[in-house]
Write a protein that holds these residues in place. Structure first.
Motif, PDB file in Angstrom:
ATOM      1  N   THR A 143      66.430  57.975  -7.922  1.00  0.00           N
ATOM      2  CA  THR A 143      66.571  59.407  -7.467  1.00  0.00           C
ATOM      3  C   THR A 143      65.794  59.392  -5.966  1.00  0.00           C
ATOM      4  O   THR A 143      65.454  60.876  -5.293  1.00  0.00           O
ATOM      5  CB  THR A 143      66.331  59.432  -8.960  1.00  0.00           C
ATOM      6  OG1 THR A 143      67.048  59.296  -9.719  1.00  0.00           O
ATOM      7  CG2 THR A 143      66.037  61.833  -8.596  1.00  0.00           C
ATOM      8  N   LEU A 144      64.707  58.850  -5.847  1.00  0.00           N
ATOM      9  CA  LEU A 144      63.307  59.320  -5.433  1.00  0.00           C
ATOM     10  C   LEU A 144      64.312  59.326  -3.798  1.00  0.00           C
ATOM     11  O   LEU A 144      64.157  59.537  -3.072  1.00  0.00           O
ATOM     12  CB  LEU A 144      62.420  58.442  -5.393  1.00  0.00           C
ATOM     13  CG  LEU A 144      61.976  58.825  -6.475  1.00  0.00           C
ATOM     14  CD1 LEU A 144      60.216  57.574  -6.563  1.00  0.00           C
ATOM     15  CD2 LEU A 144      60.664  60.230  -6.985  1.00  0.00           C
ATOM     16  N   HIS A 145      64.816  58.079  -3.756  1.00  0.00           N
ATOM     17  CA  HIS A 145      65.317  57.353  -2.576  1.00  0.00           C
ATOM     18  C   HIS A 145      66.838  57.675  -2.562  1.00  0.00           C
ATOM     19  O   HIS A 145      67.077  57.867  -0.755  1.00  0.00           O
ATOM     20  CB  HIS A 145      65.881  56.078  -2.011  1.00  0.00           C
ATOM     21  CG  HIS A 145      64.077  54.953  -2.733  1.00  0.00           C
ATOM     22  ND1 HIS A 145      63.864  54.146  -2.533  1.00  0.00           N
ATOM     23  CD2 HIS A 145      63.191  55.771  -2.304  1.00  0.00           C
ATOM     24  CE1 HIS A 145      63.483  53.772  -3.239  1.00  0.00           C
ATOM     25  NE2 HIS A 145      62.312  54.707  -2.889  1.00  0.00           N
ATOM     26  N   VAL A 188      46.929  59.647 -10.476  1.00  0.00           N
ATOM     27  CA  VAL A 188      48.041  58.867  -9.340  1.00  0.00           C
ATOM     28  C   VAL A 188      47.214  57.876 -10.122  1.00  0.00           C
ATOM     29  O   VAL A 188      47.885  56.501  -9.841  1.00  0.00           O
ATOM     30  CB  VAL A 188      47.769  59.420  -7.892  1.00  0.00           C
ATOM     31  CG1 VAL A 188      47.863  58.078  -7.009  1.00  0.00           C
ATOM     32  CG2 VAL A 188      48.493  60.210  -7.640  1.00  0.00           C
ATOM     33  N   ASP A 189      46.214  57.714  -9.840  1.00  0.00           N
ATOM     34  CA  ASP A 189      45.342  56.036 -10.038  1.00  0.00           C
ATOM     35  C   ASP A 189      45.590  55.668 -11.521  1.00  0.00           C
ATOM     36  O   ASP A 189      45.921  54.364 -11.102  1.00  0.00           O
ATOM     37  CB  ASP A 189      43.570  56.521 -10.832  1.00  0.00           C
ATOM     38  CG  ASP A 189      43.191  56.102 -10.948  1.00  0.00           C
ATOM     39  OD1 ASP A 189      42.867  54.663  -9.652  1.00  0.00           O
ATOM     40  OD2 ASP A 189      42.324  55.612 -11.822  1.00  0.00           O
ATOM     41  N   LYS A 240      53.201  60.718   0.414  1.00  0.00           N
ATOM     42  CA  LYS A 240      53.790  61.868   0.176  1.00  0.00           C
ATOM     43  C   LYS A 240      54.772  61.279  -0.932  1.00  0.00           C
ATOM     44  O   LYS A 240      55.181  61.491  -1.947  1.00  0.00           O
ATOM     45  CB  LYS A 240      54.702  62.985   1.187  1.00  0.00           C
ATOM     46  CG  LYS A 240      53.652  63.772   2.153  1.00  0.00           C
ATOM     47  CD  LYS A 240      54.964  64.311   2.725  1.00  0.00           C
ATOM     48  CE  LYS A 240      54.121  65.405   3.510  1.00  0.00           C
ATOM     49  NZ  LYS A 240      52.964  65.230   4.308  1.00  0.00           N
ATOM     50  N   ALA A 241      54.979  59.785  -0.706  1.00  0.00           N
ATOM     51  CA  ALA A 241      55.679  58.780  -1.604  1.00  0.00           C
ATOM     52  C   ALA A 241      55.296  58.935  -2.871  1.00  0.00           C
ATOM     53  O   ALA A 241      55.974  58.578  -3.939  1.00  0.00           O
ATOM     54  CB  ALA A 241      56.209  57.306  -1.216  1.00  0.00           C
ATOM     55  N   PHE A 242      53.325  59.005  -3.300  1.00  0.00           N
ATOM     56  CA  PHE A 242      52.943  59.210  -4.264  1.00  0.00           C
ATOM     57  C   PHE A 242      53.173  59.968  -4.814  1.00  0.00           C
ATOM     58  O   PHE A 242      52.967  60.202  -6.261  1.00  0.00           O
ATOM     59  CB  PHE A 242      51.702  58.543  -3.824  1.00  0.00           C
ATOM     60  CG  PHE A 242      51.433  56.925  -3.193  1.00  0.00           C
ATOM     61  CD1 PHE A 242      51.265  56.484  -4.106  1.00  0.00           C
ATOM     62  CD2 PHE A 242      51.545  56.935  -2.010  1.00  0.00           C
ATOM     63  CE1 PHE A 242      50.405  54.317  -3.803  1.00  0.00           C
ATOM     64  CE2 PHE A 242      51.195  55.469  -1.536  1.00  0.00           C
ATOM     65  CZ  PHE A 242      50.558  54.417  -2.595  1.00  0.00           C
ATOM     66  N   ALA A 243      52.606  60.783  -4.431  1.00  0.00           N
ATOM     67  CA  ALA A 243      53.272  62.270  -5.314  1.00  0.00           C
ATOM     68  C   ALA A 243      55.183  62.808  -5.470  1.00  0.00           C
ATOM     69  O   ALA A 243      54.982  62.832  -6.972  1.00  0.00           O
ATOM     70  CB  ALA A 243      53.111  63.487  -4.414  1.00  0.00           C
ATOM     71  N   SER A 244      56.073  62.058  -4.471  1.00  0.00           N
ATOM     72  CA  SER A 244      57.320  61.921  -5.571  1.00  0.00           C
ATOM     73  C   SER A 244      57.437  60.994  -6.366  1.00  0.00           C
ATOM     74  O   SER A 244      58.122  61.708  -8.017  1.00  0.00           O
ATOM     75  CB  SER A 244      57.852  61.849  -4.149  1.00  0.00           C
ATOM     76  OG  SER A 244      58.427  60.299  -3.803  1.00  0.00           O
ATOM     77  N   THR A 245      56.528  60.028  -6.685  1.00  0.00           N
ATOM     78  CA  THR A 245      56.860  59.262  -7.542  1.00  0.00           C
ATOM     79  C   THR A 245      56.168  59.261  -8.827  1.00  0.00           C
ATOM     80  O   THR A 245      56.967  59.027 -10.274  1.00  0.00           O
ATOM     81  CB  THR A 245      56.326  57.399  -6.953  1.00  0.00           C
ATOM     82  OG1 THR A 245      57.009  57.224  -5.906  1.00  0.00           O
ATOM     83  CG2 THR A 245      56.263  56.637  -8.477  1.00  0.00           C
ATOM     84  N   LEU A 246      54.672  59.679  -8.431  1.00  0.00           N
ATOM     85  CA  LEU A 246      54.238  60.530  -9.316  1.00  0.00           C
ATOM     86  C   LEU A 246      55.339  61.574 -10.245  1.00  0.00           C
ATOM     87  O   LEU A 246      55.270  61.352 -11.664  1.00  0.00           O
ATOM     88  CB  LEU A 246      52.669  61.650  -9.624  1.00  0.00           C
ATOM     89  CG  LEU A 246      51.955  61.636 -10.782  1.00  0.00           C
ATOM     90  CD1 LEU A 246      51.820  60.795 -11.864  1.00  0.00           C
ATOM     91  CD2 LEU A 246      51.317  62.533  -9.653  1.00  0.00           C
ATOM     92  N   VAL A 270      56.886  49.909 -14.232  1.00  0.00           N
ATOM     93  CA  VAL A 270      56.220  51.220 -14.631  1.00  0.00           C
ATOM     94  C   VAL A 270      57.510  51.376 -13.212  1.00  0.00           C
ATOM     95  O   VAL A 270      57.609  53.091 -13.991  1.00  0.00           O
ATOM     96  CB  VAL A 270      55.491  50.407 -12.996  1.00  0.00           C
ATOM     97  CG1 VAL A 270      54.083  51.481 -12.191  1.00  0.00           C
ATOM     98  CG2 VAL A 270      54.022  49.802 -13.101  1.00  0.00           C
ATOM     99  N   LEU A 271      58.110  51.657 -12.321  1.00  0.00           N
ATOM    100  CA  LEU A 271      59.278  52.169 -11.506  1.00  0.00           C
ATOM    101  C   LEU A 271      60.448  51.985 -12.025  1.00  0.00           C
ATOM    102  O   LEU A 271      61.128  50.631 -10.799  1.00  0.00           O
ATOM    103  CB  LEU A 271      58.647  52.350 -10.477  1.00  0.00           C
ATOM    104  CG  LEU A 271      57.270  52.978  -9.997  1.00  0.00           C
ATOM    105  CD1 LEU A 271      57.121  52.929  -8.194  1.00  0.00           C
ATOM    106  CD2 LEU A 271      56.485  54.261 -10.024  1.00  0.00           C
ATOM    107  N   PRO A 272      61.785  52.574 -13.404  1.00  0.00           N
ATOM    108  CA  PRO A 272      62.483  51.894 -13.000  1.00  0.00           C
ATOM    109  C   PRO A 272      63.322  51.884 -11.873  1.00  0.00           C
ATOM    110  O   PRO A 272      63.115  53.324 -11.126  1.00  0.00           O
ATOM    111  CB  PRO A 272      63.432  52.687 -14.741  1.00  0.00           C
ATOM    112  CG  PRO A 272      61.719  53.281 -15.162  1.00  0.00           C
ATOM    113  CD  PRO A 272      60.632  53.203 -13.939  1.00  0.00           C
TER     114      PRO A 272
END
Length: 475
Positions: free
Chosen positions: A343-345, A259-260, A145-151, A335-337
């Motif tokens: 925001t995600l966390h 995702v890939d 699920k964290a991959f979905a929110s990150t994407l 990749v992930l600023p």
């Protein structure tokens, strides 16, 4: 300031009233509106979901989210406690596989952007044993699920989506039982399990009965609602997976390919894959195991929850998870600023039900759900967390922003034994008194032997056999 129990409350990060301040933007763009709205209706406990939806139109003013590696008060990252001993944790993990207590597992620990450990233990399959190493692939279940929110956050960052984008605008067939609720459900509501459904895990049984995702998703139109979208929490797999449809509609790229391309490849997650075909194509992968009268029995992974890629579709190794932890702790800003991670966390909705048995009951003082992540007050420390479980696999991931620490554990059985290793590591990192979180005395004794003086000499030696039940979120 302390509460009545003498505990120091977690810093203001956990005040849900600050959600409107923390969640509106991943970058400083005045075009991005906040995630949440406030209702103008006076809720006397009888307001219907429809009324709340109609009145939920006044947005909170946006503000830039907090930097990831510092609290709102600007406090710097704290060092790990003196008793933190990675070698001891590795020996505990190895000991958990002795005598096939669990068939196999893998663990990754990162700190300050460095990999302290990324190893495998035990075997891939009790019937045809091969040693598990750092590149052995496991099914991640709900750690996906964290991959979905990150994407999704990456797409918000590049302007393809907004956190307050309406799901119905991208998925025309999406319907809830209340048309007004349907029109108000946002991307952020989906990712925070705040769609408004009354039941947790709605229609999971249909998925487990080999239902196809699109057939089951149509049943959301008949599911009872508990609240207006964004106003309450109920954990979901089917509804959460709507984000895959949104990603495809907004980008023209299938979810697994996105995702890939945007996460696996940039982060160097070279063993990672999506779906049943992905894990079976891996050079070495851990088979799932279930209990029988004669011990562990290996099987083939079921395709059921793989049909919900955003909810449970990712496969990865310890090596992959180490890179994922490094990125999620802010050390891959290319990749992930940091503003995206903040925001995600950031907490969105409270989840007091997570403060249940075992180590959670003892250590967690408050619990919330963010975007694809849980957020805990763990003995006064912020911990960003998720668990996953699907038949024959389990996993736990935890981030400790205040100490720049990341931990991931995955194993190929239904056993709850390895669950206690996570709070053991967290306690040691935070300098908390030692507790026998691992379910057998031998593991606790092993840890004490590795780090003399790290825990009181009279610490209890019997941990029971049921303290860790239910620590993994279903599927």
């Amino acid at each position: 300031m302390k509460d009545k129990a003498g505990r120091r409350p977690l810093r203001s990060t956990f005040r849900i009233g600050l959600v409107g301040l923390l969640l509106p933007l991943t970058l400083s763009s005045t075009a991005q509106t906040p995630l949440r709205w406030t209702s103008t209706a006076q809720d006397n406990g009888t307001t219907s979901a429809t009324t709340a939806s109609v009145n939920a139109a006044r947005y909170v003013s946006p503000t830039q989210p907090r930097p990831y590696l510092a609290s709102l008060s600007g406090q710097t990252v704290q060092p790990l406690a003196a008793g933190f001993d990675v070698a001891a944790f590795e020996k505990m993990a190895e000991h958990l596989t002795v005598g096939q207590r669990v068939p196999g597992m893998a663990m990754a620990i990162v700190h300050n952007g460095r990999v302290l450990s990324a190893r495998g233990y035990g075997v891939t399959d009790v019937a045809a044993p091969q040693p598990i190493d750092a590149h052995t692939v496991f099914r991640l279940a709900s750690l996906s699920k964290a991959f979905a929110s990150t994407l999704t956050g990456l797409m918000v960052q590049d302007g393809s989506l907004r956190w307050d984008s309406k799901v119905s605008q991208y998925v025309p067939g999406f319907q809830l039982s209340d048309p007004n609720a349907t029109s108000h459900v946002t991307v952020a509501d989906v990712l925070s399990h705040s769609v408004g459904l009354q039941a947790h895990n709605a229609f999971d049984r249909d998925i487990e009965a080999n239902g196809e995702y699109y057939d089951v998703a149509r049943k959301l139109a008949y599911a009872p609602l508990k609240c207006a979208p964004g106003d309450c929490y109920a954990y979901q797999n089917v509804a959460f997976s709507l984000i895959g449809d949104v990603v495809f509609a907004a980008s023209g790229t299938f979810y697994d390919q996105a995702v890939d391309r945007r996460i696996f490849k940039p982060l160097g997650m070279n063993d990672a894959s999506m779906g049943l075909a992905g894990i079976q194509a891996s050079t070495r992968w851990a088979r799932p195991h279930v209990r029988s009268r004669n011990g562990w029995v290996s099987s083939t992974p079921k395709p059921t929850y793989y049909r919900l890629p955003p909810a449970a579709g990712v496969n990865a190794s310890a090596s992959d998870l180490a890179q994922w932890l490094i990125a999620q702790t802010g050390h891959r800003p290319d990749v992930l600023p940091a503003p995206l991670l903040a925001t995600l966390h950031a907490p969105v909705v409270t989840t007091p039900g997570e403060m249940r048995g075992g180590w959670r009951r003892e250590r967690i003082h408050s619990a919330s759900y963010a975007l694809g992540w849980r957020v805990f007050d763990y003995a006064g420390h912020e911990v960003v967390f998720h668990a996953g479980a699907v038949q024959g696999y389990r996993g736990l991931v935890a981030l400790v922003p205040g100490q720049d620490l990341g931990i991931a554990l995955v194993w190929n059985s239904d056993s709850s034994l390895p669950s206690g290793l996570l709070p053991t590591i967290l306690d040691r990192a935070m300098g908390l008194p030692g507790q026998p979180w691992v379910e057998t005395p031998a593991d606790y004794d092993l840890l004490l032997a590795e780090s003399p003086g790290a825990a009181p000499a009279d610490a209890p030696k019997d941990s029971g056999t049921s303290s860790q039940r239910g620590t993994a979120s279903p599927h």
